[in-house]
Design a protein around this motif. Structure first.
Motif, short mmCIF file in Angstrom:
data_model
loop_
_atom_site.label_atom_id
_atom_site.label_comp_id
_atom_site.label_asym_id
_atom_site.label_seq_id
_atom_site.Cartn_x
_atom_site.Cartn_y
_atom_site.Cartn_z
N UNK A 155 0.83 -1.21 0.00
CA UNK A 155 0.00 0.00 0.00
C UNK A 155 0.86 1.26 0.00
N UNK A 156 2.12 1.16 0.43
CA UNK A 156 3.01 2.32 0.48
C UNK A 156 3.63 2.66 -0.88
N UNK A 157 3.50 1.77 -1.85
CA UNK A 157 4.14 2.00 -3.15
C UNK A 157 3.33 3.01 -3.97
N UNK A 158 4.04 3.91 -4.63
CA UNK A 158 3.37 4.84 -5.54
C UNK A 158 2.74 4.11 -6.72
N UNK A 159 3.35 2.97 -7.08
CA UNK A 159 2.85 2.19 -8.22
C UNK A 159 2.14 0.92 -7.76
N UNK A 160 1.41 1.00 -6.64
CA UNK A 160 0.79 -0.20 -6.08
C UNK A 160 -0.12 -0.90 -7.09
N UNK A 161 -0.88 -0.13 -7.89
CA UNK A 161 -1.77 -0.78 -8.86
C UNK A 161 -0.98 -1.49 -9.96
N UNK A 162 0.07 -0.87 -10.45
CA UNK A 162 0.88 -1.48 -11.49
C UNK A 162 1.66 -2.67 -10.93
N UNK A 163 2.17 -2.56 -9.69
CA UNK A 163 2.86 -3.68 -9.06
C UNK A 163 1.94 -4.89 -8.93
N UNK A 164 0.70 -4.64 -8.49
CA UNK A 164 -0.27 -5.73 -8.35
C UNK A 164 -0.64 -6.30 -9.71
N UNK A 165 -0.79 -5.42 -10.72
CA UNK A 165 -1.16 -5.89 -12.06
C UNK A 165 -0.06 -6.77 -12.65
N UNK A 166 1.18 -6.34 -12.48
CA UNK A 166 2.30 -7.11 -13.02
C UNK A 166 2.42 -8.46 -12.32
#
Length: 324
Positions: free
Chosen positions: A218-229
């Protein structure tokens, strides 16, 4: 051009390339068998890649393990100057097809805006201007410019840097019986998954590290992209579904059973694959919402699922090692 090369698409780039080579040389192996004999199952969790965290469900040494376990003599080369690498590739093509690792970002037929490598392909022809490729993702052969191929062949991006690696079969004789190779490969895979307890970058320990870390995404700026990848690396991007576990389950059901293993191992692995697919769906849901509270809830759920999968995989690979 190697006119009689039997190109056909498949689930995973590495195991499909090996399957096509098996068809070319008459080894009589299906894709799942190639994946399993290459001890292809694995797990890595790392910070290197296009997102804040990446996961990978296969062993990095699938292709070379395959030839070693079957006792097939090969020639390979990595690094060196651009001229020497291309000279080696063209020379080896006079004898047969050549395996190469590439970053698909540079291959125009993918149209990808994401670096992803190593992606395994088979080169079957090189001219002054072009390279013809057998790529598991496409039903037809692909042709690219020499420059595009060289960019893909020598890339600093992906799961690790690529430096013009190629491998070709020297003597296509199987010197190790398939049953023996199967048992060796299962023993190797079990060791890789279980010995990773001391190294959180691989094996069951890496699944646990992934599970423990998921709520912190949740702290990542790219949380959505990290989860998608991560979802893509579980369910898409050439995994065959279920983080490669579905391919491995088929291997255990076929060559594993033929080599004397109990037939319940394949079924157990398939159930694990199904639960990886469900975990992937949770991560996909993370990628599709902007709601930070929903991110936290979903990532806690994903963490619990990953922790349960780590325990089940540790039990399965312990049983596999004992059953050999």
């Amino acid at each position: 051009m190697i006119a009689d090369y039997p190109h056909a698409p498949g689930d995973h780039c590495g195991s499909t390339s090996l399957r096509n080579l098996a068809d070319y040389y008459g080894w009589g192996l299906e894709e799942a068998g190639c994946f399993g004999i290459g001890a292809g199952i694995g797990f890595e969790y790392d910070e290197l890649g296009p997102t804040s965290r990446i996961i990978l469900g296969r062993n990095a040494h699938l292709e070379t393990n395959f030839f070693e376990n079957l006792g097939i003599s090969v020639v390979q080369q990595e690094g060196g100057s651009r001229p020497s690498a291309w000279d080696g590739l063209e020379t080896q093509l006079e004898s047969g097809p050549v395996l190469c690792y590439v970053d698909l970002y540079y291959l125009p037929y993918f149209g990808s805006d994401t670096h992803f490598g190593p992606h395994t392909v088979v080169v079957i022809d090189v001219t002054d201007d072009s390279v013809t490729i057998s790529d598991s993702e496409f039903p037809e052969l692909q042709t690219v410019s020499r420059q595009a191929f060289d960019d893909a062949w020598r890339s600093d991006y992906g799961f690790w840097p690529l430096d013009r690696w190629w491998l070709t079969v020297d003597t296509p004789e199987l010197t190790v019986p398939t049953d023996t190779a199967t048992r060796q490969a299962i023993e190797s895979a079990a060791r890789t998954m279980l010995d990773g307890r001391q190294d959180e970058r691989s094996g069951v320990a890496a699944i646990r590290a992934f599970a423990d870390d998921l709520p912190q995404w949740t702290a990542f700026d790219d949380v959505q992209w990290t989860a998608r990848f991560a979802y893509q690396n579980i369910e898409r991007r050439g995994t065959g579904g279920g983080a490669f576990r579905r391919l491995y389950g088929t291997f255990l059901e076929t060559l594993g059973t033929n080599a004397g293993l109990d037939d319940h191992f394949g079924e157990r692995m398939r159930r694990i694959a199904d639960d990886w697919s469900e975990l992937g769906s949770v991560l996909r849901d993370v990628s599709e919402t902007d709601d930070t509270a929903e991110h936290a809830t979903l990532l806690e759920d994903a963490s619990d699922r990953a922790a349960a999968l780590a325990a089940r995989e540790e039990e399965l690979f312990t049983d596999l090692a004992a059953g050999l």
